[in-house]
Write a protein that holds these residues in place. Structure first.
Motif, mmCIF file in Angstrom:
data_model
loop_
_atom_site.group_PDB
_atom_site.id
_atom_site.type_symbol
_atom_site.label_atom_id
_atom_site.label_comp_id
_atom_site.label_asym_id
_atom_site.label_seq_id
_atom_site.Cartn_x
_atom_site.Cartn_y
_atom_site.Cartn_z
ATOM 1 N N MET B 82 -27.212 82.491 -50.480
ATOM 2 C CA MET B 82 -26.978 81.071 -50.801
ATOM 3 C C MET B 82 -27.706 80.142 -49.841
ATOM 4 O O MET B 82 -28.154 79.070 -50.229
ATOM 5 N N ASP B 83 -27.803 80.560 -48.574
ATOM 6 C CA ASP B 83 -28.471 79.722 -47.568
ATOM 7 C C ASP B 83 -29.970 79.997 -47.506
ATOM 8 O O ASP B 83 -30.672 79.404 -46.682
ATOM 9 N N ASN B 84 -30.446 80.939 -48.348
ATOM 10 C CA ASN B 84 -31.870 81.282 -48.350
ATOM 11 C C ASN B 84 -32.333 81.681 -46.944
ATOM 12 O O ASN B 84 -33.422 81.307 -46.493
ATOM 13 N N ALA B 85 -31.488 82.424 -46.232
ATOM 14 C CA ALA B 85 -31.731 82.732 -44.816
ATOM 15 C C ALA B 85 -32.537 84.020 -44.662
ATOM 16 O O ALA B 85 -32.144 85.066 -45.157
ATOM 17 N N PRO B 86 -33.689 83.938 -43.974
ATOM 18 C CA PRO B 86 -34.530 85.128 -43.844
ATOM 19 C C PRO B 86 -34.104 86.064 -42.699
ATOM 20 O O PRO B 86 -34.366 87.262 -42.742
ATOM 21 N N ILE B 87 -33.479 85.491 -41.668
ATOM 22 C CA ILE B 87 -33.214 86.260 -40.440
ATOM 23 C C ILE B 87 -31.740 86.162 -40.037
ATOM 24 O O ILE B 87 -31.131 85.098 -40.130
ATOM 25 N N ARG B 88 -31.177 87.296 -39.638
ATOM 26 C CA ARG B 88 -29.832 87.308 -39.047
ATOM 27 C C ARG B 88 -29.839 88.309 -37.898
ATOM 28 O O ARG B 88 -30.286 89.431 -38.066
ATOM 29 N N ARG B 89 -29.321 87.864 -36.779
ATOM 30 C CA ARG B 89 -29.302 88.706 -35.573
ATOM 31 C C ARG B 89 -30.666 89.335 -35.304
ATOM 32 O O ARG B 89 -30.780 90.520 -34.989
ATOM 33 N N GLY B 90 -31.690 88.514 -35.483
ATOM 34 C CA GLY B 90 -33.034 88.962 -35.140
ATOM 35 C C GLY B 90 -33.688 89.884 -36.160
ATOM 36 O O GLY B 90 -34.837 90.299 -35.988
ATOM 37 N N LEU B 91 -32.982 90.217 -37.215
ATOM 38 C CA LEU B 91 -33.548 91.109 -38.234
ATOM 39 C C LEU B 91 -33.533 90.434 -39.600
ATOM 40 O O LEU B 91 -32.774 89.494 -39.825
ATOM 41 N N GLU B 92 -34.375 90.953 -40.496
ATOM 42 C CA GLU B 92 -34.391 90.418 -41.851
ATOM 43 C C GLU B 92 -33.008 90.530 -42.492
ATOM 44 O O GLU B 92 -32.313 91.525 -42.297
ATOM 45 N N THR B 93 -32.660 89.530 -43.264
ATOM 46 C CA THR B 93 -31.408 89.609 -44.014
ATOM 47 C C THR B 93 -31.577 90.574 -45.192
ATOM 48 O O THR B 93 -32.700 90.888 -45.585
ATOM 49 N N VAL B 94 -30.471 91.026 -45.738
ATOM 50 C CA VAL B 94 -30.509 91.908 -46.911
ATOM 51 C C VAL B 94 -31.238 91.205 -48.058
ATOM 52 O O VAL B 94 -32.083 91.789 -48.738
#
Lengths: 324, 324
Positions: B82-94
């Motif tokens: 939903m947030d169109n987020a590419p990165i989480r905790r330094g790694l690619e999001t699912v």
């Protein structure tokens, strides 16, 4: 035991008594919209029937019937995003009407709401019914993933396809019956047998769906046929055709499913002509009958009132003989 | 009672013992990937602590701690779509790595898996713990929907924002503690008090997050700051600034949040300069302290071993005093 029509009225009344009037409206309007799209309600009715079949009070099975229906509705909301589907039951999908973010989130909410109903089973059977519910939910997701995988896979076997529809569709029929049976006081063994009956009927139901999608009467079916062919869906019809066709026809069919150069109407006509030439219709109907018979055999082995058994047979027939 | 570090080790060991080795891999690889992104695991540790706090055996709370963590991970997978987020905790999001369809479906599966753990609570407390779990799940969805709504709404009040983060973030901290307490044998009243403690600490936690997003040390924080400002997120900092600013500054700030003409770096610098000028930092820290104090007051009222209480106070401090 109530007939399909009686239980449908009973279920709809109970459904209407539920409130989804919470805030924020962006989340709950799509839920109300989806839940109120009048489907056949076969799954929750199977739950109510299974409960009555073992002498249970249908009132006690209402929460489970609602849980099953809400879960089913949740899967429709999310599947429509993944399938990029604009229309369902003649109306815009949640995804199309509100966008994918709201479709994701209202689906998630409806899934949690389904659990709020599922967890209302009496404490004595709660661990069992919840275990069926969650296992089924996971299997339905697995089935949907296989379905997505097979869109891009040119080497799907008939067996793999049957396993996919078992997961995506049949297990929920099995679970609807099993949970209802447990509420109604069935033994674990009886509940398991009813589950197996549901799997067979569910497989037949899905094969009928495949058949109607290609050969249904559009007037009766209420929607355009040929959708599966246009979207190159490797249904049982296609896979069976590939299996029985000679090499020339197989090549022709494979080509038709791998090209975008032909107008939809021509493509549908040519594929249907091949299906007809190979008598795929008969093959599918034989397979459906085999599942129906397997289901009947299981049902005959369960020691329950014959009159009630007949009502269950009637609904199974209705699922398979339908023209829409 | 175990310390944060001891319980973290204990939790990670239990997590590693779980298998996610099912087929299809397209569905389970993203689940394994997400679950193994090492977060702080604060929520499941709160569950284990709350159980021990009332004399329970942490082993019995493991299933609930896993349920909470899996639920939290599921929300991250869907939120990132939903947030169109590419990165989480330094790694690619699912979402970024596998696409939105797989992110939707593996999220759904993880949600159902969370319930498979949640439903392992002993029968005596199962209806209670499940009821907390599902209510919380729904509230978290509601919070996320408000968050999405507020992106497009220029008239969000501070109170509305606090209610949004209560739903989106704080209730899960409350539920983590309450469920652990119920497993540990707490009375309903004690469990409710611990829930309220969790709400306060959770609100403080989120305000700290808002603060770090703007003013965190990028070296320590481990990611770029200013993200909320760049995406025009109306956090507590922004809303408080609008509240206390004179009309000229308010106009300047509103303009900055409604334009795309300024380079990100300049925009961040200018907004932060306004925040600093208005001493928003102090206002946020005061608010965090107030939540912390409210939490402490509730905790003091619960009749439990002082030494154990101190461990809980330490983790609350850790949640709020953190620099990352």
């Amino acid at each position: 035991m109530g007939s399909y029509e009686e239980l449908l009225t009973f279920f709809e009344q109970n459904l209407e008594a539920q409130t989804f009037g919470h805030q924020p409206d962006e989340l709950y309007a799509p839920i109300r919209y989806t839940v109120n799209l009048r489907g056949k309600r076969i799954r929750p009715i199977l739950t109510l029937m299974a409960c009555e079949l073992f002498g249970g009070d249908k009132e006690e099975a209402v929460s489970q019937a609602l849980a099953i229906e809400f879960f089913h509705n949740f899967t429709l909301i999310h599947d429509d995003i993944m399938d990029n589907a604009p229309i369902r039951r003649g109306l815009e999908t949640v995804f199309k009407k509100w966008g994918s973010n709201i479709a994701i989130l209202s689906g998630d909410t409806l899934f949690a709401m389904a659990y709020q109903y599922a967890q209302q089973a009496r404490t004595e059977i709660l661990p069992q019914t919840l275990s069926v519910f969650s296992k089924t939910a996971i299997e339905v997701c697995e089935g949907q993933q296989y379905d997505l995988n097979y869109e891009k896979d040119n080497h799907v076997s008939v067996d793999e396809y049957i396993e996919m529809i078992r997961l995506k569709t049949a297990v929920l029929f099995g679970a609807s019956l099993k949970i209802g049976a447990l509420v109604g006081g069935a033994t674990k063994r009886e509940a398991d047998e009813l589950y197996d009956f549901g799997i067979n009927i569910g497989l037949g139901f899905q094969l009928k769906d495949d058949l109607l999608d290609a050969f249904g009467d559009e007037e009766v079916f209420g929607k355009m046929t040929g959708g599966d062919i246009i979207s190159n869906k490797k249904t049982y019809l296609y896979l069976k055709a590939i299996e029985v066709a000679d090499s020339k026809t197989r090549e022709e069919l494979t080509e038709l499913y791998n090209t975008t150069d032909i107008p939809d109407k021509d493509k549908t006509a040519r594929v249907k002509e091949i299906f007809s030439r190979l008598e795929i219709n008969t093959a599918v109907n034989n397979k459906i009958d085999a599942y129906f018979d397997a289901g009947m055999k299981i049902l005959q082995g369960i020691d329950i009132n014959e009159e009630n058994k007949q009502i269950l047979i009637d609904i199974a027939r209705r699922m398979i003989d339908r023209e829409k």
